[in-house]
Design a protein around this motif. Sequence first.
Motif, PDB file in Angstrom:
ATOM      1  N   UNK A  80      -9.298 -21.490 -45.803  1.00 34.87           N
ATOM      2  CA  UNK A  80      -9.522 -20.436 -44.639  1.00 34.87           C
ATOM      3  C   UNK A  80      -7.558 -20.460 -43.818  1.00 34.87           C
ATOM      4  N   UNK A  81      -6.855 -21.165 -44.753  1.00 40.90           N
ATOM      5  CA  UNK A  81      -5.562 -21.685 -44.216  1.00 40.90           C
ATOM      6  C   UNK A  81      -4.963 -20.434 -44.778  1.00 40.90           C
ATOM      7  N   UNK A  82      -5.116 -20.210 -45.962  1.00 42.51           N
ATOM      8  CA  UNK A  82      -4.233 -19.170 -46.786  1.00 42.51           C
ATOM      9  C   UNK A  82      -5.169 -17.536 -45.673  1.00 42.51           C
ATOM     10  N   UNK A  83      -6.008 -17.239 -45.228  1.00 42.56           N
ATOM     11  CA  UNK A  83      -6.237 -16.224 -44.411  1.00 42.56           C
ATOM     12  C   UNK A  83      -5.441 -15.893 -43.563  1.00 42.56           C
ATOM     13  N   UNK A  84      -5.975 -17.354 -42.286  1.00 39.53           N
ATOM     14  CA  UNK A  84      -5.174 -17.437 -41.458  1.00 39.53           C
ATOM     15  C   UNK A  84      -3.509 -17.486 -41.076  1.00 39.53           C
ATOM     16  N   UNK A  85      -2.764 -17.603 -42.534  1.00 43.61           N
ATOM     17  CA  UNK A  85      -1.827 -18.411 -42.945  1.00 43.61           C
ATOM     18  C   UNK A  85      -1.225 -16.722 -43.400  1.00 43.61           C
ATOM     19  N   UNK A  86      -1.849 -15.185 -44.379  1.00 41.80           N
ATOM     20  CA  UNK A  86      -1.577 -14.205 -44.245  1.00 41.80           C
ATOM     21  C   UNK A  86      -1.163 -13.683 -42.927  1.00 41.80           C
ATOM     22  N   UNK A  87      -2.311 -13.580 -42.245  1.00 44.51           N
ATOM     23  CA  UNK A  87      -2.536 -12.436 -40.694  1.00 44.51           C
ATOM     24  C   UNK A  87      -0.938 -13.133 -40.290  1.00 44.51           C
ATOM     25  N   UNK A  88      -0.127 -13.925 -39.953  1.00 47.64           N
ATOM     26  CA  UNK A  88       0.905 -15.101 -39.840  1.00 47.64           C
ATOM     27  C   UNK A  88       2.020 -14.496 -39.928  1.00 47.64           C
ATOM     28  N   UNK A  89       2.263 -14.423 -41.704  1.00 46.79           N
ATOM     29  CA  UNK A  89       3.208 -13.947 -42.527  1.00 46.79           C
ATOM     30  C   UNK A  89       3.109 -12.557 -42.105  1.00 46.79           C
ATOM     31  N   UNK A  90       2.484 -11.229 -41.908  1.00 50.32           N
ATOM     32  CA  UNK A  90       2.258  -9.858 -41.535  1.00 50.32           C
ATOM     33  C   UNK A  90       3.050  -9.557 -40.181  1.00 50.32           C
ATOM     34  N   UNK A  91       2.462 -11.333 -39.493  1.00 50.59           N
ATOM     35  CA  UNK A  91       2.961 -10.946 -38.147  1.00 50.59           C
ATOM     36  C   UNK A  91       4.465 -11.026 -38.272  1.00 50.59           C
ATOM     37  N   UNK A  92       4.856 -12.409 -38.734  1.00 48.69           N
ATOM     38  CA  UNK A  92       6.264 -12.411 -39.340  1.00 48.69           C
ATOM     39  C   UNK A  92       7.139 -11.200 -39.791  1.00 48.69           C
ATOM     40  N   UNK A  93       6.385 -10.310 -40.508  1.00 49.22           N
ATOM     41  CA  UNK A  93       7.186  -9.864 -41.199  1.00 49.22           C
ATOM     42  C   UNK A  93       8.039  -8.457 -39.994  1.00 49.22           C
ATOM     43  N   UNK A 114      12.747  -6.358 -34.658  1.00 51.83           N
ATOM     44  CA  UNK A 114      13.955  -7.191 -34.031  1.00 51.83           C
ATOM     45  C   UNK A 114      14.939  -7.639 -35.019  1.00 51.83           C
ATOM     46  N   UNK A 115      14.698  -7.453 -36.690  1.00 48.23           N
ATOM     47  CA  UNK A 115      16.219  -6.643 -36.992  1.00 48.23           C
ATOM     48  C   UNK A 115      16.052  -8.289 -37.704  1.00 48.23           C
ATOM     49  N   UNK A 116      15.835  -9.106 -37.334  1.00 43.99           N
ATOM     50  CA  UNK A 116      15.837 -11.011 -37.665  1.00 43.99           C
ATOM     51  C   UNK A 116      14.510 -11.405 -37.726  1.00 43.99           C
ATOM     52  N   UNK A 117      14.682 -12.555 -38.017  1.00 41.17           N
ATOM     53  CA  UNK A 117      12.876 -13.678 -38.389  1.00 41.17           C
ATOM     54  C   UNK A 117      12.793 -14.282 -37.068  1.00 41.17           C
ATOM     55  N   UNK A 118      12.541 -14.485 -36.684  1.00 43.88           N
ATOM     56  CA  UNK A 118      12.311 -15.339 -34.867  1.00 43.88           C
ATOM     57  C   UNK A 118      13.034 -17.098 -35.462  1.00 43.88           C
ATOM     58  N   UNK A 119      13.348 -17.627 -34.692  1.00 47.28           N
ATOM     59  CA  UNK A 119      14.173 -19.093 -35.008  1.00 47.28           C
ATOM     60  C   UNK A 119      13.702 -19.760 -35.805  1.00 47.28           C
ATOM     61  N   UNK A 120      13.426 -20.586 -36.600  1.00 47.33           N
ATOM     62  CA  UNK A 120      12.359 -22.483 -36.264  1.00 47.33           C
ATOM     63  C   UNK A 120      11.913 -22.754 -35.464  1.00 47.33           C
ATOM     64  N   UNK A 121      12.487 -22.940 -34.307  1.00 44.96           N
ATOM     65  CA  UNK A 121      12.094 -23.646 -33.265  1.00 44.96           C
ATOM     66  C   UNK A 121      11.995 -22.946 -31.946  1.00 44.96           C
ATOM     67  N   UNK A 122      11.905 -21.110 -31.948  1.00 50.31           N
ATOM     68  CA  UNK A 122      11.236 -20.359 -31.338  1.00 50.31           C
ATOM     69  C   UNK A 122       9.869 -20.829 -31.603  1.00 50.31           C
ATOM     70  N   UNK A 123       9.110 -22.046 -30.649  1.00 50.52           N
ATOM     71  CA  UNK A 123       7.833 -22.343 -30.478  1.00 50.52           C
ATOM     72  C   UNK A 123       7.277 -20.734 -29.416  1.00 50.52           C
ATOM     73  N   UNK A 163       7.745 -18.070 -29.417  1.00 43.77           N
ATOM     74  CA  UNK A 163       7.750 -16.597 -29.988  1.00 43.77           C
ATOM     75  C   UNK A 163       6.873 -16.695 -30.599  1.00 43.77           C
ATOM     76  N   UNK A 164       6.781 -17.867 -31.710  1.00 43.08           N
ATOM     77  CA  UNK A 164       5.630 -18.329 -32.932  1.00 43.08           C
ATOM     78  C   UNK A 164       4.542 -18.606 -32.589  1.00 43.08           C
ATOM     79  N   UNK A 165       4.046 -18.574 -31.373  1.00 46.88           N
ATOM     80  CA  UNK A 165       3.173 -19.322 -30.704  1.00 46.88           C
ATOM     81  C   UNK A 165       2.123 -17.542 -30.811  1.00 46.88           C
ATOM     82  N   UNK A 166       3.052 -16.235 -30.063  1.00 46.66           N
ATOM     83  CA  UNK A 166       2.960 -15.406 -30.253  1.00 46.66           C
ATOM     84  C   UNK A 166       2.780 -14.966 -31.614  1.00 46.66           C
ATOM     85  N   UNK A 167       2.827 -14.842 -32.447  1.00 40.50           N
ATOM     86  CA  UNK A 167       3.037 -14.341 -33.995  1.00 40.50           C
ATOM     87  C   UNK A 167       1.509 -14.775 -34.556  1.00 40.50           C
TER      88      UNK A 167
END
Length: 118
Positions: A33-46, A52-61, A63-67
């Motif tokens: 279940x962790x891997x499945x939810x992580x794979x969805x987040x990975x796709x959202x990050x990509x 946006x031409x860049x990755x989200x910032x490490x501490x921009x929570x 944006x990260x919650x939206x992903x």
Amino acid sequence: MKKALIIGASIIIFIIIFVTIYWNLPITITRKSDIESGNKIIQNIKNYQKTNGKLPDNNDWNTLRKLGFPLKEKAPYLDYATDHQGNFELIYIDGFDGPYLLWNSNEQKWTIDFPKFK
């Protein structure tokens, strides 16, 4: 008395065998279940990176919650780190000491390892 000793020994042996089998299962089963939810987040990050031409910032929570990142208060919680060269890691923190369930964009697979970008 002899019967109780045999039953007790059988239960202990069964527990040892069960724990040994569980520890040797691949992480794709034990952390499915962790891997499945992580794979969805990975796709959202990509997708975010393409848009946006860049990755989200490490501490921009925000944006990260939206992903799709869950709140940090949940255990295990999902952490995110970048190396500022277009690579990122997702790390399931579920204790004080590692190794942790980790996805690294260089390796493109889930492993049990220590974070490389922190």
